[in-house]
Design a protein around this motif. Sequence first.
Motif, mmCIF file in Angstrom:
data_model
loop_
_atom_site.group_PDB
_atom_site.id
_atom_site.type_symbol
_atom_site.label_atom_id
_atom_site.label_comp_id
_atom_site.label_asym_id
_atom_site.label_seq_id
_atom_site.Cartn_x
_atom_site.Cartn_y
_atom_site.Cartn_z
ATOM 1 N N ASN A 59 -4.580 -76.288 -3.261
ATOM 2 C CA ASN A 59 -3.346 -75.710 -2.744
ATOM 3 C C ASN A 59 -2.612 -74.903 -3.822
ATOM 4 O OD1 ASN A 59 -1.594 -75.163 -0.606
ATOM 5 N ND2 ASN A 59 -0.222 -76.827 -1.177
ATOM 6 N N PHE A 60 -3.404 -74.218 -4.642
ATOM 7 C CA PHE A 60 -2.899 -73.368 -5.714
ATOM 8 C C PHE A 60 -2.136 -74.147 -6.790
ATOM 9 C CE2 PHE A 60 -3.981 -70.261 -2.557
ATOM 10 C CZ PHE A 60 -4.457 -69.201 -3.295
ATOM 11 N N GLN A 61 -2.366 -75.456 -6.859
ATOM 12 C CA GLN A 61 -1.798 -76.275 -7.931
ATOM 13 C C GLN A 61 -2.861 -76.417 -9.006
ATOM 14 O OE1 GLN A 61 1.489 -77.193 -7.726
ATOM 15 N NE2 GLN A 61 1.355 -75.963 -5.865
ATOM 16 N N ASN A 62 -2.658 -75.762 -10.126
ATOM 17 C CA ASN A 62 -3.646 -75.739 -11.199
ATOM 18 C C ASN A 62 -3.778 -77.134 -11.811
ATOM 19 O OD1 ASN A 62 -5.517 -74.567 -12.860
ATOM 20 N ND2 ASN A 62 -4.023 -73.715 -14.274
ATOM 21 N N MET A 74 -10.039 -74.351 -8.772
ATOM 22 C CA MET A 74 -11.147 -74.459 -7.824
ATOM 23 C C MET A 74 -11.998 -75.711 -8.044
ATOM 24 S SD MET A 74 -11.989 -70.410 -7.389
ATOM 25 C CE MET A 74 -12.715 -70.459 -5.751
ATOM 26 N N ASN A 75 -11.479 -76.660 -8.830
ATOM 27 C CA ASN A 75 -12.083 -77.990 -8.977
ATOM 28 C C ASN A 75 -13.538 -77.980 -9.457
ATOM 29 O OD1 ASN A 75 -9.954 -79.676 -8.469
ATOM 30 N ND2 ASN A 75 -10.315 -79.772 -6.277
ATOM 31 N N LYS A 94 -15.169 -72.928 -22.750
ATOM 32 C CA LYS A 94 -15.015 -74.378 -22.827
ATOM 33 C C LYS A 94 -14.420 -74.826 -21.491
ATOM 34 C CE LYS A 94 -13.842 -73.821 -27.652
ATOM 35 N NZ LYS A 94 -13.986 -72.387 -27.540
ATOM 36 N N PRO A 95 -14.817 -75.983 -20.968
ATOM 37 C CA PRO A 95 -14.273 -76.435 -19.683
ATOM 38 C C PRO A 95 -12.746 -76.451 -19.644
ATOM 39 C CG PRO A 95 -16.146 -77.774 -20.270
ATOM 40 C CD PRO A 95 -15.863 -76.894 -21.463
ATOM 41 N N LYS A 96 -12.103 -76.667 -20.779
ATOM 42 C CA LYS A 96 -10.642 -76.650 -20.825
ATOM 43 C C LYS A 96 -10.091 -75.281 -20.405
ATOM 44 C CE LYS A 96 -6.716 -77.906 -23.752
ATOM 45 N NZ LYS A 96 -5.925 -78.283 -22.639
ATOM 46 N N ALA A 104 -10.434 -69.620 -14.030
ATOM 47 C CA ALA A 104 -10.863 -70.450 -12.894
ATOM 48 C C ALA A 104 -11.216 -69.591 -11.682
ATOM 49 C CB ALA A 104 -9.776 -71.456 -12.540
ATOM 50 N N ILE A 105 -10.411 -68.580 -11.403
ATOM 51 C CA ILE A 105 -10.667 -67.707 -10.255
ATOM 52 C C ILE A 105 -11.918 -66.860 -10.506
ATOM 53 C CG2 ILE A 105 -9.770 -65.764 -8.898
ATOM 54 C CD1 ILE A 105 -6.947 -67.029 -9.361
ATOM 55 N N ASN A 106 -12.084 -66.384 -11.716
ATOM 56 C CA ASN A 106 -13.267 -65.610 -12.069
ATOM 57 C C ASN A 106 -14.521 -66.466 -11.877
ATOM 58 O OD1 ASN A 106 -15.113 -63.780 -13.142
ATOM 59 N ND2 ASN A 106 -14.346 -63.928 -15.222
ATOM 60 N N LEU A 107 -14.532 -67.645 -12.460
ATOM 61 C CA LEU A 107 -15.690 -68.525 -12.384
ATOM 62 C C LEU A 107 -15.969 -68.944 -10.934
ATOM 63 C CD1 LEU A 107 -16.864 -70.840 -14.986
ATOM 64 C CD2 LEU A 107 -16.499 -71.957 -12.813
#
Length: 168
Positions: A59-62, A74-75, A94-96, A104-107
């Motif tokens: 829900n767009f909560q990072n 995107m979990n 790095k996952p961080k 996150a949106i790119n990946l």
Amino acid sequence: MKKNVISIVALLIIVMLGGVFTIREMMFPIKYKDEIKKYSKEYRLDPYEVAAFINFETNFQNKKYEENNTSGLMNFRDEKAIEVAKKMGLKDFKPKDLEIPEVAINLGSYYLSKLKEEHSSLLKVVSEWAMRNNPEDEVMREYSKKYYLPKIEKRINIYKILYPGLKL
């Protein structure tokens, strides 16, 4: 009498607009429109689908990074995020970095685009998306077909109505 009718109509319009605003901002928010448009265009995706997946996941909560847990908009879990980042050619990932919305949106958009290349139906894309962090979990695969797909489809349609300007 005419004043009462006008007042009632005006009140109904205000209530309806308030309802649309509430639905739009509370239940189906959209943040990072520029990033969604950018990566949707880059990976030839429907921006409404990207927004729907983000809405469904967080829900767009990072989500802040926690080792071996899902994080970002995107979990993604560490292992899957590293795998996708390597395929994308992201250096020094790095996952961080999933805490950074654009990363996150790119990946996530890249991963969605690869799923769409492999599978022609949204059902298969959603099913594979649900399996990204646990590819061996067959129970989750069946669950995703019944639970994820209708929710993603609903969100895509709602975003198309609430945000007509998102289309590329």
